[in-house]
Write a protein that holds these residues in place. Structure first.
Motif, short mmCIF file in Angstrom:
data_model
loop_
_atom_site.label_atom_id
_atom_site.label_comp_id
_atom_site.label_asym_id
_atom_site.label_seq_id
_atom_site.Cartn_x
_atom_site.Cartn_y
_atom_site.Cartn_z
N LEU A 1 43.52 -67.88 17.08
CA LEU A 1 41.97 -67.81 16.69
C LEU A 1 42.25 -66.52 15.22
CD1 LEU A 1 39.22 -67.98 19.00
CD2 LEU A 1 40.55 -70.03 16.33
N ALA A 2 43.38 -65.78 16.73
CA ALA A 2 43.03 -64.01 14.95
C ALA A 2 44.73 -63.91 14.57
CB ALA A 2 43.69 -62.70 16.34
N GLU A 3 45.26 -65.10 14.08
CA GLU A 3 46.75 -65.48 13.09
C GLU A 3 47.63 -64.19 13.79
OE1 GLU A 3 44.70 -66.22 9.48
OE2 GLU A 3 44.36 -68.02 9.76
N VAL A 4 47.62 -64.17 14.98
CA VAL A 4 48.25 -62.96 15.20
C VAL A 4 50.33 -63.32 14.53
CG1 VAL A 4 49.71 -61.69 16.62
CG2 VAL A 4 47.25 -61.63 17.39
N GLN A 5 50.54 -61.94 13.65
CA GLN A 5 52.10 -62.09 13.32
C GLN A 5 52.67 -60.97 13.78
OE1 GLN A 5 51.35 -63.38 8.65
NE2 GLN A 5 50.32 -64.81 9.22
N ASP A 6 54.25 -61.43 13.67
CA ASP A 6 54.80 -60.28 13.76
C ASP A 6 54.85 -59.31 12.05
OD1 ASP A 6 56.20 -60.37 15.93
OD2 ASP A 6 57.95 -62.06 15.35
N GLY B 1 40.44 -56.41 5.90
CA GLY B 1 41.41 -58.00 6.25
C GLY B 1 42.04 -57.94 6.80
N GLY B 2 41.62 -57.41 8.68
CA GLY B 2 41.89 -57.80 9.65
C GLY B 2 40.84 -58.35 10.51
N LYS B 3 41.69 -59.18 12.11
CA LYS B 3 40.25 -59.86 12.34
C LYS B 3 40.63 -59.42 13.74
CE LYS B 3 41.14 -64.84 10.54
NZ LYS B 3 41.28 -65.76 10.76
N LEU B 4 39.28 -59.59 14.84
CA LEU B 4 39.05 -59.36 15.82
C LEU B 4 38.45 -60.37 16.34
CD1 LEU B 4 36.50 -56.88 17.28
CD2 LEU B 4 35.99 -58.80 17.77
N VAL B 5 39.10 -60.65 17.59
CA VAL B 5 38.57 -61.86 18.03
C VAL B 5 38.27 -61.15 19.89
CG1 VAL B 5 39.78 -64.12 19.49
CG2 VAL B 5 40.30 -63.40 17.49
N ALA B 6 37.07 -62.29 20.29
CA ALA B 6 36.50 -61.45 21.77
C ALA B 6 36.15 -62.50 22.51
CB ALA B 6 36.04 -60.14 21.79
N ILE B 7 36.36 -62.11 23.58
CA ILE B 7 35.95 -62.94 24.69
C ILE B 7 34.54 -62.58 24.95
CG2 ILE B 7 35.79 -64.58 27.24
CD1 ILE B 7 38.65 -65.14 25.27
N MET B 8 33.30 -62.97 25.10
CA MET B 8 31.92 -62.54 25.71
C MET B 8 31.05 -63.65 25.60
SD MET B 8 31.02 -60.87 21.04
CE MET B 8 29.52 -60.13 22.77
N SER B 9 30.29 -62.53 26.86
CA SER B 9 29.19 -63.45 27.37
C SER B 9 28.06 -63.89 26.77
CB SER B 9 28.38 -62.31 28.11
OG SER B 9 27.15 -63.00 28.80
N PRO B 10 27.90 -65.43 27.09
CA PRO B 10 26.76 -66.03 26.41
C PRO B 10 25.84 -65.62 26.02
CG PRO B 10 27.60 -67.94 27.87
CD PRO B 10 28.20 -65.83 27.91
N SER C 1 34.54 -67.89 37.77
CA SER C 1 34.27 -68.88 37.36
C SER C 1 32.82 -68.61 36.17
CB SER C 1 33.31 -70.03 37.96
OG SER C 1 32.21 -68.86 38.65
N VAL C 2 32.50 -67.79 35.62
CA VAL C 2 31.63 -66.98 34.62
C VAL C 2 31.48 -68.08 32.99
CG1 VAL C 2 30.80 -64.90 32.99
CG2 VAL C 2 31.40 -64.49 35.48
N ASN C 3 30.62 -68.42 32.38
CA ASN C 3 30.17 -69.26 30.82
C ASN C 3 31.23 -68.20 30.28
OD1 ASN C 3 30.82 -71.82 32.44
ND2 ASN C 3 27.90 -71.77 32.40
N THR C 4 31.54 -68.16 28.96
CA THR C 4 32.41 -67.39 28.37
C THR C 4 32.09 -68.06 26.88
OG1 THR C 4 34.60 -68.54 28.67
CG2 THR C 4 34.06 -65.22 29.85
N LYS C 5 31.87 -67.61 26.08
CA LYS C 5 32.74 -67.87 24.30
C LYS C 5 33.71 -66.77 23.55
CE LYS C 5 27.69 -68.75 23.21
NZ LYS C 5 27.44 -70.09 22.35
N ILE C 6 33.59 -67.32 22.18
CA ILE C 6 34.83 -66.10 22.01
C ILE C 6 34.48 -66.51 20.25
CG2 ILE C 6 36.17 -68.37 21.75
CD1 ILE C 6 38.63 -67.51 21.97
N VAL C 7 34.45 -65.22 19.90
CA VAL C 7 33.85 -64.42 19.00
C VAL C 7 34.90 -64.13 18.26
CG1 VAL C 7 32.56 -62.56 18.03
CG2 VAL C 7 31.95 -63.91 20.08
N VAL C 8 34.83 -64.77 16.75
CA VAL C 8 35.97 -64.18 15.59
C VAL C 8 35.22 -63.75 14.84
CG1 VAL C 8 38.34 -64.81 14.01
CG2 VAL C 8 37.40 -66.48 16.03
N ILE C 9 35.72 -62.31 13.78
CA ILE C 9 34.93 -61.47 13.09
C ILE C 9 36.01 -61.28 12.32
CG2 ILE C 9 33.58 -59.71 12.89
CD1 ILE C 9 32.65 -59.25 15.65
N GLU C 10 35.67 -61.76 10.92
CA GLU C 10 36.76 -60.65 10.13
C GLU C 10 36.16 -59.78 9.24
OE1 GLU C 10 38.41 -63.63 7.58
OE2 GLU C 10 37.48 -65.33 8.77
N LYS C 11 36.53 -58.29 8.99
CA LYS C 11 36.87 -57.84 8.10
C LYS C 11 37.12 -57.77 6.41
CE LYS C 11 36.36 -52.42 8.57
NZ LYS C 11 36.46 -51.24 9.56
#
Length: 166
Positions: free
Chosen positions: A4-9, A98-107, A145-155
């Motif tokens: 999701l973050a499109e990580v590259q070398d 142009g960067g991206k942030l990907v976070a696991i968050m609480s719903p 066993s906590v439910n989670t969401k994934i959040v993607v933010i682009e700068k």
């Protein structure tokens, strides 16, 4: 997260809450040339992770002065008392344009009706962010066993008077 973050070398990756080092382990195993920066406030976890990943600093991430140094931010911040909101918004300040942030968050950050959660949702919408549910039990192997969401933010990239997102 890396897909999701499109990580590259060649990129600089920030992991604000290194925890047990799972994200750093994945980066080390799957990429040849990424530069990692990481923080961990918990002394016991820091002691474990620093033996494997020399990039980890023992400090509370929220006290680190922001600078646009990261191409990507990958994070699983603490959820208690909506701390994930504070950590995500602080981490965003470390992204290069142009960067991206990907976070696991609480719903809860994305449905609660208190001012902090509502302000976060407005902020997320402003920053071209989106979220999706993760399957139940995604972190069962990690002991939760906590439910989670994934959040993607682009700068946004800033070019002259125009703002573009890639």
């Amino acid at each position: 997260m890396c897909a999701l973050a499109e990580v590259q070398d060649g990129q600089t990756i920030l992991e604000p809450e290194a925890g047990s080092g799972a994200i750093l382990d994945y980066l080390t195993e799957h990429f040849n040339d990424v530069s990692c920066m990481a923080y961990e406030v918990n002394h016991s976890l820091f002691e474990v992770v620093k033996g494997v990943h020399s990039c980890v600093q023992h400090v509370d991430f929220l006290t680190v002065e922001p600078a646009e140094v990261a191409d990507r931010v990958l994070m699983n911040p603490p959820f208690e008392k909506l701390q994930d909101i504070d950590h995500v918004q602080h981490a965003f300040k470390f992204l290069k344009p142009g960067g991206k942030l990907v976070a696991i968050m609480s719903p809860s950050a994305l449905f609660r009706k208190d001012k902090k959660a509502q302000a976060f949702r407005a902020w997320l919408a402003e920053h071209i962010g989106h979220e999706q549910d993760l399957p139940e039990g995604s972190f069962k192997a990690s002991g939760t066993s906590v439910n989670t969401k994934i959040v993607v933010i682009e700068k946004p990239m800033v070019t002259g008077s125009n703002i573009t997102v890639h």
